[in-house]
Design a protein around this motif. Structure first.
Motif, short mmCIF file in Angstrom:
data_model
loop_
_atom_site.label_atom_id
_atom_site.label_comp_id
_atom_site.label_asym_id
_atom_site.label_seq_id
_atom_site.Cartn_x
_atom_site.Cartn_y
_atom_site.Cartn_z
N GLN A 211 28.08 42.29 36.76
CA GLN A 211 28.24 43.59 37.40
C GLN A 211 26.94 44.38 37.25
N LYS B 96 37.53 46.02 39.72
CA LYS B 96 37.50 45.01 40.78
C LYS B 96 38.65 44.02 40.64
N LEU C 69 33.58 48.34 35.66
CA LEU C 69 33.42 47.90 37.05
C LEU C 69 34.19 46.60 37.31
N ASP D 96 30.02 49.84 30.80
CA ASP D 96 30.05 50.17 32.23
C ASP D 96 30.33 48.93 33.06
N ARG D 97 29.72 47.80 32.70
CA ARG D 97 29.98 46.55 33.41
C ARG D 97 31.44 46.15 33.29
#
Length: 138
Positions: free
Chosen positions: A82, A97, A93, A89-90
Motif C-alpha cells: 500500500q 480495501k 489502507l 497507515d498501510r
C-alpha cells in the motif's frame, strides 16, 4: 480535581470508522476480524466499540495490538504494497480495501498510534564522535 485511572492495557493502534447502523454492523465487523484471526492462526484481542452518532453516521473505534498487526503483515504481504509512509497507515489502507471487497464499506482512518516514550539523548554524546575518529577517516 478528578482522580483519573488509566487503563492497564498495552498500547493499541486505534482506527476510527464510520457506518450507517453500528448495532447491525458490529457483528459483521467482528466476524470479519475473526476471519483475520483465523487466517493468522492467532488471537488478536481486537476491540470494536461505538464512539457515538452524528449527522446520521455511527462512529466506531477499532483497537488492534501492534503484535497482531505484525503477524498480519507476515501473513498478508499485500499490506506493505500500500502507498503510505508508516506501517500503520498501510495497514489501515489495506484493511479498508479488504473490507470493501467483503461488502463492508466503512470509512476508516488511523486515529492513534502507540509510540515509545523517550527522554533525552538516545546516543551517548561522549562516545559518538571525537577528533581522533574524524582524523582517522579523512
Amino acid at each position: 480535581m478528578v482522580n483519573r485511572k488509566f487503563a492497564d492495557k498495552p498500547p493499541m493502534i486505534a482506527i476510527q470508522g464510520a457506518c450507517i447502523d453500528f448495532e447491525k454492523e458490529h457483528a459483521r465487523i467482528m466476524e470479519f476480524i475473526g476471519g483475520l484471526e483465523w487466517g493468522a492462526h492467532t488471537k488478536g484481542n481486537v476491540e470494536c466499540s461505538s464512539a457515538g452518532k452524528a449527522l446520521g453516521w455511527d462512529f466506531f473505534m477499532l483497537y488492534f495490538e501492534p503484535d497482531f498487526v505484525e503477524v498480519l503483515i507476515d501473513v498478508y504481504p499485500d499490506i506493505n504494497k500500500q502507498e503510505a509512509n508508516t506501517i500503520e497507515d498501510r495497514f489501515v489502507l489495506w484493511l479498508a480495501k479488504i473490507m470493501k471487497k467483503k461488502k463492508l464499506d466503512y470509512n476508516l482512518k488511523l486515529k492513534d498510534v502507540p509510540y515509545e516514550q523517550t527522554q533525552g539523548f538516545r546516543l551517548n554524546p561522549d562516545h559518538y564522535r571525537n577528533d581522533e575518529w574524524m582524523e582517522r577517516y579523512r
